[in-house]
Design an enzyme around this catalytic site. Structure first.
Site, PDB file in Angstrom:
ATOM      1  N   CYS A   1      32.192  48.912 -13.551  1.00 13.12           N
ATOM      2  CA  CYS A   1      32.038  50.354 -13.618  1.00 13.12           C
ATOM      3  C   CYS A   1      31.908  50.913 -12.199  1.00 13.12           C
ATOM      4  CB  CYS A   1      30.825  50.832 -14.420  1.00 13.12           C
ATOM      5  SG  CYS A   1      30.954  50.465 -16.157  1.00 13.12           S
TER       6      CYS A   1
ATOM      7  N   ARG B   1      36.744  48.085 -10.059  1.00 12.02           N
ATOM      8  CA  ARG B   1      35.432  47.784 -10.641  1.00 12.02           C
ATOM      9  C   ARG B   1      35.451  47.813 -12.159  1.00 12.02           C
ATOM     10  NH1 ARG B   1      31.360  48.202  -6.856  1.00 12.02           N
ATOM     11  NH2 ARG B   1      29.862  48.252  -8.549  1.00 12.02           N
TER      12      ARG B   1
ATOM     13  N   TRP C   1      34.030  49.534 -17.214  1.00 10.08           N
ATOM     14  CA  TRP C   1      34.215  48.166 -17.684  1.00 10.08           C
ATOM     15  C   TRP C   1      33.214  48.038 -18.823  1.00 10.08           C
ATOM     16  CZ3 TRP C   1      31.338  43.666 -18.276  1.00 10.08           C
ATOM     17  CH2 TRP C   1      32.068  42.473 -18.401  1.00 10.08           C
TER      18      TRP C   1
ATOM     19  N   ASN D   1      26.438  53.284 -14.014  1.00 12.54           N
ATOM     20  CA  ASN D   1      26.866  51.900 -13.854  1.00 12.54           C
ATOM     21  C   ASN D   1      25.637  51.042 -14.078  1.00 12.54           C
ATOM     22  OD1 ASN D   1      27.959  49.433 -13.016  1.00 12.54           O
ATOM     23  ND2 ASN D   1      27.537  49.862 -10.860  1.00 12.54           N
ATOM     24  N   GLY D   2      25.745  50.068 -15.003  1.00  9.94           N
ATOM     25  CA  GLY D   2      24.610  49.188 -15.272  1.00  9.94           C
ATOM     26  C   GLY D   2      24.390  49.076 -16.765  1.00  9.94           C
TER      27      GLY D   2
ATOM     28  N   GLU E   1      39.056  26.110  -7.513  1.00 15.22           N
ATOM     29  CA  GLU E   1      39.412  27.477  -7.123  1.00 15.22           C
ATOM     30  C   GLU E   1      40.888  27.767  -7.451  1.00 15.22           C
ATOM     31  OE1 GLU E   1      37.940  30.052  -6.458  1.00 15.22           O
ATOM     32  OE2 GLU E   1      39.359  31.306  -5.375  1.00 15.22           O
TER      33      GLU E   1
ATOM     34  N   LYS F   1      42.108  30.830  -9.979  1.00 15.25           N
ATOM     35  CA  LYS F   1      43.043  31.921  -9.628  1.00 15.25           C
ATOM     36  C   LYS F   1      44.129  32.026 -10.685  1.00 15.25           C
ATOM     37  CE  LYS F   1      41.087  33.471  -7.415  1.00 15.25           C
ATOM     38  NZ  LYS F   1      39.926  33.549  -6.636  1.00 15.25           N
TER      39      LYS F   1
ATOM     40  N   GLU G   1      42.820  33.468 -14.043  1.00 10.82           N
ATOM     41  CA  GLU G   1      42.415  34.872 -14.109  1.00 10.82           C
ATOM     42  C   GLU G   1      43.565  35.846 -13.954  1.00 10.82           C
ATOM     43  OE1 GLU G   1      40.207  34.813  -9.767  1.00 10.82           O
ATOM     44  OE2 GLU G   1      39.523  36.245 -11.203  1.00 10.82           O
TER      45      GLU G   1
ATOM     46  N   HIS H   1      38.768   9.660 -16.954  1.00  5.87           N
ATOM     47  CA  HIS H   1      37.608   9.626 -17.853  1.00  5.87           C
ATOM     48  C   HIS H   1      37.745  10.634 -18.992  1.00  5.87           C
ATOM     49  CE1 HIS H   1      35.628   6.800 -15.228  1.00  5.87           C
ATOM     50  NE2 HIS H   1      35.896   7.599 -14.196  1.00  5.87           N
TER      51      HIS H   1
ATOM     52  N   LYS I   1      35.775  43.463 -10.616  1.00  5.68           N
ATOM     53  CA  LYS I   1      35.475  42.752  -9.373  1.00  5.68           C
ATOM     54  C   LYS I   1      33.988  42.504  -9.152  1.00  5.68           C
ATOM     55  CE  LYS I   1      36.926  41.949  -4.819  1.00  5.68           C
ATOM     56  NZ  LYS I   1      37.441  40.626  -5.188  1.00  5.68           N
TER      57      LYS I   1
END
Ligand code: F6R
Length: 606
Positions: free
Chosen positions: A2, A27, A75, A101-102, A482, A486, A489, A505, A601
């Site tokens: 947000c 955001r 968001w 936001n929150g 990593e 990438k 996502e 394994h 983000k």
């Protein structure tokens, strides 16, 4: 997670708010809205829509007579992304509008209370309680700043609020554990979740403390805390507005991948002293303390967690200290460790990730010293930690972190030199070699990026794999994790990163001719042993793409992306190739690369 913006000035608020929201869209982007106070204060006009800012724009007038307003890009947490759940939220009289936001944790209880008093709710959000509560305070005769403060006292959870009302010529903001920055311009003042929202208008910023009541009018911003007027220092943002623009690239992510050499130059600038085999990081950790540290704990999430895993190996190798890396949401500072001899690094690009902040606070409560390693000056992590070290990568807008990972690892590599030298466990010679490699990072990553066309073709060749496995050992393992993150996502394909030795394994059962394997075969990634694992997957028919500086092994690879020599930092250089691979797979699939579905983000909720 947000984004909020507020503007009070002399110009038409509408384009300023919509452009600001566009800059904040990273955001959250599932709905957006704006509330404008008309010049006379007769009414508030609220426009809001599910979807991205461009969907909202279609429903906005060309201009407005308003010079005051707030905006929001969402968001979703409470309630689906619908028009009704989009912010701003208003009270039933339409005299108060709020962006948030929150998460307001006690909203259920407040909502029931308000419903009993006859208020009607139009959305499923937690936020909607706020305008109704503010309305009641205004009805009781309080002015907007007092009303917002009184309401904030009743809220539990995290919030940054921007509030406008018909009878107040300006706006009021307040924060509690959510980011909020104030921009001070020339007869134009702002509040926002992030400076990118208003950087085109002003670079003078203030960071309010939790609980500050921020009153913004066209010619003044004032702060009040617990009833007392307080001053907050004004800082100047160092980067230019263009740094947060796409600069001719199709996506921010691609631009940021290409910015890595420059970002790394900024990261290391003025910090390496090769002659002395030391670094100058300007962190005021007492010498005796550094010598006495028994354990470093690194708390972080996602990509920053992977940077932490890279750092663990370097710190253990050079600084003779035990290092534990924990996903921040799993972190607990349990007994048994000596808090006074434990140093906790919070690694966070944004400095606002709720999970990381709460881990850092837990460590602090237990008595441990904390160090924030962050990209964001003035962020909550930087302000709350005992010490802050900036990675100086410049603004990163693409949701997928790229240049900040490289700058995090470079910064943490410098920290391992710092600890190694201070603790007497790292010789000048070894330090000089590592510093030489850190110095060489921008050039080596550039050489890797110069292979972009070849990597684009490789991505095209393998893009229709059923799944993708990334493998490496030692410093190659965090890079494998990593690389897979990438691809997941931004391309929405099944990708997994493994320590190469773990394949046999279990995960080997998943390997088929349709599952490309991407391997880190460089110094620092135990290439001899990794090659054995490469042979194991090849004999099961899987094609292997090697990111390699290991010529002896290259005959076993189907495809090779060459990694220049750079000692223990070679895996980090290989990572840039994996970023390009993920980018081109996703681009070929037409994915929304800068705004992947379901993600945002800055993750400011736990
Ligand atoms: C992945 C990504 C996320 C972040 C994570 C932590 O590309 O960007 O996994 O790394 O949300 O964010 P920060 O570093 O801001 O704490």
């Amino acid at each position: 997670m947000c984004g909020i913006i507020g503007y009070v000035g002399e110009s038409d608020a509408l384009p300023i708010l919509t452009d600001g929201l566009k800059n904040l869209e990273y955001r959250g982007y599932d709905s957006a809205g704006i509330a404008l106070r008309d010049g006379e204060g007769d009414s508030l006009d609220v426009y809001k829509r599910a979807g991205e800012i461009d969907a909202l724009r279609e429903h906005l007038p060309e201009s407005s007579g308003s010079t005051t307003g707030v905006g929001h890009t969402r968001w979703s947490t409470h309630g689906e992304p619908t028009d009704a759940n989009a912010h701003p939220h208003a009270d039933e009289s339409g005299e108060v509008a709020v962006v948030h936001n929150g998460i307001i944790e006690n909203y259920d209880e407040l909502k029931s209370e308000l419903e009993e008093r006859g208020h009607q709710f139009l959305s499923e959000t937690d936020t909607e309680v706020v305008p109704h509560l503010v309305e009641e305070e205004l009805d009781d005769g309080y002015d907007l700043p007092d009303a917002v403060e009184r309401v904030a006292d009743r809220l539990e959870g995290s919030f940054a609020l921007g509030v406008v009302s018909t009878d107040f010529d300006g706006l009021v903001a307040i924060r509690q554990d959510s980011p909020l920055v104030v921009g001070i311009g020339d007869e134009a003042n702002f509040i926002a979740s992030d400076v990118t929202a208003f950087i085109e208008h002003t670079r003078n910023v203030c960071y309010p403390e939790d609980g500050d009541v921020v009153t913004v009018t066209a010619d003044e911003v004032s702060f009040r805390h617990d009833g007392e007027v307080v001053e907050r220092p004004v800082d100047e943002v160092e980067w230019e507005a263009e740094a947060a623009e796409k600069g001719g690239y199709d996506h921010y992510m691609l631009k940021e991948i290409h910015e890595q050499p420059q970002a790394l130059r900024q990261t290391i600038s003025g910090r390496l002293d090769e002659m002395a085999g030391d670094v100058d990081l300007d962190i005021d950790l007492p010498e005796e303390y550094v010598a006495s540290v028994e354990e470093i704990q690194i708390v972080a999430c996602g990509t920053s967690y992977h940077a932490g895993l890279y750092a663990k190996r370097l710190l253990e190798e050079f600084a003779d200290v035990r290092v534990n890396v924990e996903v921040a949401s799993e972190y607990e500072f349990t007994g048994g460790r000596d808090p006074w001899r434990t140093l906790v690094f919070a690694v966070t690009q944004s400095g606002e990730t709720a999970d990381t902040l709460s881990a850092m606070r837990a460590a602090s409560r237990a008595g441990a010293r904390t160090l924030a390693v962050t990209n964001t000056v003035g962020s909550t992590a930087a302000r709350e930690a005992d010490h802050a070290l900036y990675i100086r990568a410049g603004p990163e807008i693409g949701v997928a972190a790229t240049k900040t990972f490289s700058s995090q690892v470079a910064t943490l590599s410098m920290l391992s030199v710092y600890f190694g030298r201070q603790r007497g466990s790292l010789s000048v010679d070894r330090a000089q070699t590592l510093l030489e490699h850190i110095r060489g990072l921008p050039g080596a990553i550039q050489q890797l990026l110069d292979q972009e066309n070849a990597i684009r073709e490789i991505a095209g060749e393998y893009a229709d794999g059923d799944a993708f496995f990334f493998v490496g050992r030692y410093l190659g393992t965090p890079v494998a994790l990593e690389g897979a993150l990438k691809l997941k996502e931004i391309a929405y394909v099944h990708a997994e990163g493994f320590a190469a030795g773990e394949l046999k394994h279990g995960p080997l059962a998943l390997v088929t001719p349709e599952t490309p394997v991407l391997a880190v075969l460089t110094e620092g990634a135990r290439p001899d042993e990794t090659l054995n694992n490469v042979k194991e997957v090849e004999s099961r028919g899987a094609p292997v793409v090697g990111f390699s500086s290991y010529e002896r092994g290259e005959k076993y690879l189907d495809t090779v992306v060459g990694v220049p020599e750079l000692g223990l930092l070679e895996p980090l250089v290989a990572n840039a190739g994996m970023q390009l691979f993920a980018y081109y797979v996703a681009d070929g699939m037409g994915r929304a690369i800068d705004k992947p579905r379901n993600l945002a983000k800055s993750v400011t909720v736990e």
